[in-house]
Design an enzyme around this catalytic site. Sequence first.
Site, PDB file in Angstrom:
ATOM      1  N   PRO A   1       3.660  -2.148   4.410  1.00 19.75           N
ATOM      2  CA  PRO A   1       2.767  -1.530   3.440  1.00 19.75           C
ATOM      3  C   PRO A   1       2.482  -0.060   3.753  1.00 19.75           C
ATOM      4  O   PRO A   1       2.068   0.274   4.856  1.00 19.75           O
ATOM      5  CB  PRO A   1       1.495  -2.374   3.536  1.00 19.75           C
ATOM      6  N   GLU A   2       2.770   0.781   2.790  1.00 20.92           N
ATOM      7  CA  GLU A   2       2.365   2.181   2.859  1.00 20.92           C
ATOM      8  C   GLU A   2       1.382   2.390   1.717  1.00 20.92           C
ATOM      9  O   GLU A   2       0.962   1.413   1.090  1.00 20.92           O
ATOM     10  CB  GLU A   2       3.598   3.089   2.746  1.00 20.92           C
TER      11      GLU A   2
ATOM     12  N   LYS B   1      -3.830   4.353   4.491  1.00 17.77           N
ATOM     13  CA  LYS B   1      -3.342   2.968   4.456  1.00 17.77           C
ATOM     14  C   LYS B   1      -4.452   1.964   4.750  1.00 17.77           C
ATOM     15  O   LYS B   1      -4.176   0.796   4.989  1.00 17.77           O
ATOM     16  CB  LYS B   1      -2.201   2.796   5.469  1.00 17.77           C
TER      17      LYS B   1
ATOM     18  N   ARG C   1      11.608   6.706  15.132  1.00 20.13           N
ATOM     19  CA  ARG C   1      11.807   5.941  13.892  1.00 20.13           C
ATOM     20  C   ARG C   1      13.232   6.090  13.397  1.00 20.13           C
ATOM     21  O   ARG C   1      13.802   7.177  13.483  1.00 20.13           O
ATOM     22  CB  ARG C   1      10.888   6.439  12.773  1.00 20.13           C
TER      23      ARG C   1
END
Length: 268
Positions: free
Chosen positions: A2-3, A58, A258
């Site tokens: 979820p962003e 978020k 990342r």
Amino acid sequence: MPELPEVETVLRTLEHMIAGRQILSVTVRWPKTIEGDPDAFAQALAGEHFNVFERRGKYLVFRMDHVTLVSHLRMEGKYYVQQPEEPLDRHMHVLFDLDDGRQLRYRDTRKFGRMFITGLEYDFSHFHDLGPEPFDEAFCPAYIHAYRKGKTQPLKSLLLDQSFVAGIGNIYADEILSACALRPGRSCRRITRHDEENIVRETRRILCEAIAAGGTTIRTYTSSLGVSGLFQNDCCVHEQKTCRRCGSEIHIKRIGGRSSYYCPVCQK
DNA sequence: ACACTGACCTGCGAGC
DNA sequence: TGCTCGCAGGTCAGTG
């Protein structure tokens, strides 16, 4: 994962489903989900109503009667609204019994998500160093220009920095940089005014489209299913094999720890 | 002050 | 088949 758009979708769906409901009792099955004392958490929420639903970056923010409940889903946190007799699984870590007999359940396979309660006037300024919302006018080319001054980090790391701008995660960072034709590894020192304008515009456009895509799930929700967005099925570069614009092979490079996906032809 | 690394967790897929 | 290993990701504490 979820962003911002997914969190917005979860928030609006929960608002649709449980606005005004009262919490009768709270069961914490994995104490580390709660920041602070889980017993105090459960006690403080008993009797409280879900009054106002907000999002900051978020974070999900629920204004109750006397406290604010703040929840961060991290990677895999999800909320379900179910009947108490429906079977629990081992990843359901926090249960909220509601006054209409249903149960709000927080499920998180990786146990990374966190929630906590704080005062009703909580505005994040004391606890979290969160940057502007992407849709706030404070997020503008001049702001980017001032923020990146003296910094050398890759653009990808800048977009993931929540104190720069709140709500962008790994997937949307890749998509935004793809739309701006900028490589994720490019130093934030070496961009132009034109790039700064593109970053603001494309960030807003992509997040808007993603929220709109997630909005379709609100209309089709079913009460026992976890809520998530749809946009992540529709990426240009993230987790793609070939570029949707030019067909070139997508490259993957680790930047700031990342995985970063980019098109070596379209992005300079 | 800035930038990078590891820890937190579990599930899954690759390789042996 | 069954095991181990590495990776995924948001945030924060710790390190250089």
